[in-house]
Scaffold this motif. Sequence first.
Motif, PDB file in Angstrom:
ATOM      1  N   UNK A  13      22.154  24.255  38.919  1.00  0.00           N
ATOM      2  CA  UNK A  13      21.096  23.601  38.148  1.00  0.00           C
ATOM      3  C   UNK A  13      19.840  23.329  38.979  1.00  0.00           C
ATOM      4  N   UNK A  14      19.924  23.401  40.304  1.00  0.00           N
ATOM      5  CA  UNK A  14      18.806  23.028  41.167  1.00  0.00           C
ATOM      6  C   UNK A  14      17.570  23.929  41.042  1.00  0.00           C
ATOM      7  N   UNK A  15      17.703  25.261  40.945  1.00  0.00           N
ATOM      8  CA  UNK A  15      16.496  26.084  40.860  1.00  0.00           C
ATOM      9  C   UNK A  15      15.611  25.729  39.662  1.00  0.00           C
ATOM     10  N   UNK A  16      16.203  25.445  38.534  1.00  0.00           N
ATOM     11  CA  UNK A  16      15.417  25.081  37.352  1.00  0.00           C
ATOM     12  C   UNK A  16      14.787  23.705  37.522  1.00  0.00           C
ATOM     13  N   UNK A  17      15.499  22.804  38.177  1.00  0.00           N
ATOM     14  CA  UNK A  17      14.997  21.444  38.343  1.00  0.00           C
ATOM     15  C   UNK A  17      13.968  21.330  39.463  1.00  0.00           C
ATOM     16  N   UNK A  19      12.061  24.178  41.253  1.00  0.00           N
ATOM     17  CA  UNK A  19      11.698  25.562  41.568  1.00  0.00           C
ATOM     18  C   UNK A  19      10.862  25.716  42.837  1.00  0.00           C
ATOM     19  N   UNK A  20      10.098  24.721  43.209  1.00  0.00           N
ATOM     20  CA  UNK A  20       9.277  24.812  44.414  1.00  0.00           C
ATOM     21  C   UNK A  20      10.060  24.535  45.691  1.00  0.00           C
ATOM     22  N   UNK A  21      11.283  24.017  45.551  1.00  0.00           N
ATOM     23  CA  UNK A  21      12.062  23.641  46.725  1.00  0.00           C
ATOM     24  C   UNK A  21      13.270  24.534  46.964  1.00  0.00           C
ATOM     25  N   UNK A  22      13.671  25.345  45.984  1.00  0.00           N
ATOM     26  CA  UNK A  22      14.852  26.192  46.113  1.00  0.00           C
ATOM     27  C   UNK A  22      14.396  27.644  46.139  1.00  0.00           C
ATOM     28  N   UNK A  23      14.663  28.331  47.249  1.00  0.00           N
ATOM     29  CA  UNK A  23      14.211  29.717  47.376  1.00  0.00           C
ATOM     30  C   UNK A  23      15.318  30.731  47.116  1.00  0.00           C
ATOM     31  N   UNK A  24      16.585  30.309  47.178  1.00  0.00           N
ATOM     32  CA  UNK A  24      17.704  31.218  46.957  1.00  0.00           C
ATOM     33  C   UNK A  24      18.958  30.398  46.688  1.00  0.00           C
ATOM     34  N   UNK A  25      19.947  31.033  46.069  1.00  0.00           N
ATOM     35  CA  UNK A  25      21.214  30.382  45.752  1.00  0.00           C
ATOM     36  C   UNK A  25      22.345  31.284  46.227  1.00  0.00           C
ATOM     37  N   UNK A  64      17.239  34.417  36.691  1.00  0.00           N
ATOM     38  CA  UNK A  64      17.172  35.765  37.282  1.00  0.00           C
ATOM     39  C   UNK A  64      16.045  35.931  38.302  1.00  0.00           C
ATOM     40  N   UNK A  65      15.027  35.087  38.250  1.00  0.00           N
ATOM     41  CA  UNK A  65      13.954  35.163  39.247  1.00  0.00           C
ATOM     42  C   UNK A  65      14.393  34.575  40.576  1.00  0.00           C
ATOM     43  N   UNK A  92      21.703  39.549  36.557  1.00  0.00           N
ATOM     44  CA  UNK A  92      20.990  40.807  36.479  1.00  0.00           C
ATOM     45  C   UNK A  92      20.429  41.335  37.784  1.00  0.00           C
ATOM     46  N   UNK A  93      20.351  40.499  38.825  1.00  0.00           N
ATOM     47  CA  UNK A  93      19.754  40.959  40.071  1.00  0.00           C
ATOM     48  C   UNK A  93      20.386  40.257  41.271  1.00  0.00           C
ATOM     49  N   UNK A  94      21.661  40.005  41.207  1.00  0.00           N
ATOM     50  CA  UNK A  94      22.355  39.274  42.267  1.00  0.00           C
ATOM     51  C   UNK A  94      22.969  40.229  43.278  1.00  0.00           C
ATOM     52  N   UNK A  95      23.207  39.710  44.475  1.00  0.00           N
ATOM     53  CA  UNK A  95      23.950  40.422  45.501  1.00  0.00           C
ATOM     54  C   UNK A  95      25.385  39.916  45.430  1.00  0.00           C
TER      55      UNK A  95
END
Length: 122
Positions: A13-17, A19-25, A64-65, A92-95
């Motif tokens: 849930x962190x990237x949506x909450x 977005x400026x602080x999470x660069x990858x998951x 997905x971004x 759709x674009x994960x490793x």
Amino acid sequence: MARPIRCGVLVRSLPARYPDQVSAVALLGAVREPAEAGRKAQRDRAAVLREKGTAATGPGPVDPKQPLLLVTGSDDKVGPPAASQELVDAHGNAVFEIVPGVGHWTALEAAGPVIEQLRKFL
């Protein structure tokens, strides 16, 4: 990076909450959404947490971004490779990396390969 299911729920849930602080998951040993009995148990637990002042969050897909790495063991019975593959497909674009001969404790059973995957990803 997330390891236990509760952390995975939070991290997803962190990237949506933020977005400026999470660069990858990166998710290690991702698990599927639980069956109805498991969802009910989670809802019951969430009700207790809310009653005590803590709001519960539910798992959701990673945007997905947002770069996403999933690492799981080939022998993981809790978060089997198929569960991670479902998240990869939804993203759709994960490793996606499967560590051969490793169970659910991916980072403990195969620290070297996991660290190498994290280094390449991050």
